[in-house]
Design a protein around this motif. Sequence first.
Motif, PDB file in Angstrom:
ATOM      1  N   GLN A  83      45.731  27.231 -33.967  1.00  0.00           N
ATOM      2  CA  GLN A  83      46.079  26.208 -35.315  1.00  0.00           C
ATOM      3  C   GLN A  83      47.180  25.505 -34.780  1.00  0.00           C
ATOM      4  OE1 GLN A  83      47.472  28.482 -38.479  1.00  0.00           O
ATOM      5  NE2 GLN A  83      48.831  26.610 -39.117  1.00  0.00           N
ATOM      6  N   LEU A  84      48.072  25.856 -33.573  1.00  0.00           N
ATOM      7  CA  LEU A  84      49.094  25.029 -33.454  1.00  0.00           C
ATOM      8  C   LEU A  84      48.414  23.743 -32.416  1.00  0.00           C
ATOM      9  CD1 LEU A  84      52.204  24.488 -32.536  1.00  0.00           C
ATOM     10  CD2 LEU A  84      52.465  26.294 -31.106  1.00  0.00           C
ATOM     11  N   LYS A  85      47.646  23.949 -31.470  1.00  0.00           N
ATOM     12  CA  LYS A  85      46.807  23.117 -30.740  1.00  0.00           C
ATOM     13  C   LYS A  85      46.376  21.862 -31.906  1.00  0.00           C
ATOM     14  CE  LYS A  85      45.204  25.454 -26.865  1.00  0.00           C
ATOM     15  NZ  LYS A  85      44.113  26.820 -26.040  1.00  0.00           N
ATOM     16  N   GLN A  86      45.553  22.465 -32.602  1.00  0.00           N
ATOM     17  CA  GLN A  86      44.384  21.366 -33.852  1.00  0.00           C
ATOM     18  C   GLN A  86      46.578  20.170 -34.445  1.00  0.00           C
ATOM     19  OE1 GLN A  86      43.451  23.183 -36.039  1.00  0.00           O
ATOM     20  NE2 GLN A  86      41.052  23.912 -35.180  1.00  0.00           N
ATOM     21  N   LEU A  87      47.353  21.384 -35.224  1.00  0.00           N
ATOM     22  CA  LEU A  87      48.879  20.654 -34.870  1.00  0.00           C
ATOM     23  C   LEU A  87      48.782  19.410 -34.484  1.00  0.00           C
ATOM     24  CD1 LEU A  87      50.355  23.214 -36.637  1.00  0.00           C
ATOM     25  CD2 LEU A  87      49.404  21.269 -37.713  1.00  0.00           C
TER      26      LEU A  87
END
Length: 345
Positions: A83-87
């Motif tokens: 999720q953090l990578k996508q953010l």
Amino acid sequence: MPRTRLIRRRVRRALLALLAATALLLGAGLATAGPAAAAPSPSPDEGGTKQLRAALDAAARGHIEAKNRLDNSKRRQAALTGQLKQLDVRLVELTAQVGEVAAQSYRVGRLTAVSMLLASSSPNAFVKRAAELDVMAQRDSKRLRDLNEAKTEATQTKLALDAEVREQQKQLAVLARKKRDAEVALAKVSSGSGAGFGGGSASAKPAPRNPDGSWPSESCSVNDPTPADGCITPRTLHMLQQAQAAGYKRYVSCHRSGGDGEHPKGRACDFAAATSGFKDVSATGGDKAYGDRLATWAKNNANRLGIMYVIWYRQIWMPNTGWRSYSGGGSPAADHTNHVHISMY
């Protein structure tokens, strides 16, 4: 007199024939009864003490619960990392969009409602520019709002990741403590590590779990299909059925009334090594090989089935210690050299 002796001989022959027929019938009855009718159960205490069994239960149970929490935390960490990578990708895109707005304002000056409306050459142009102004304002406002929301979500995700790291450190500490507890308990009946046994597959069908991966709490609520004639837990029944499906179909006894440990709770089964049931002698040859394969099968499938520990032939396996030597008191039942004991979570 000769006639009397003849009658006596005939009566004697008839009695002998009757006795032979009776013995033959009794023998056939015992043969058809099979091992279940004649096989005695192991000693009620099966070696060790009540305190030892309670300590092993607590250490194994604590390990399984901590391991499940650790695995759940790792799964959550992996999801949060994705999720953090996508953010991060979205933040780059939004930052570039907001940068374009700032660059345009720098090049042509800040567009205000007054400047746009004053530049109108006609009422229609005035209305058109008013609409354009509204669209631009909404667009720029949304970009800034999306950027701020993405930054906030990224910050919260990083905090959640930090929390998962702390949770994993906590559960690793619990696992280490439960391993020490198991080693302390085993020190009373163990002289060191065990070599384990050969054979056994890892093909059992997994027992049902809760949505979070933990084991459901179960009571002694289903009928024990073994000659022990009592109740066992659904998970114990599943383990028994999977063992039989894997080819381990010799005599087995699960429930035991009275005493302590897992048997009275329906959370343990004893699998005889001999084809004829529990013998008061240590298994050798093919019987020993059968027990070796069964013990290894149980170890290999412990996580699938919810097995806490396995005891066989002077060795005990626990998920946090591996195979360790085990001395239950010297008898085949106490040392588990005539049967494989499987305790369930």
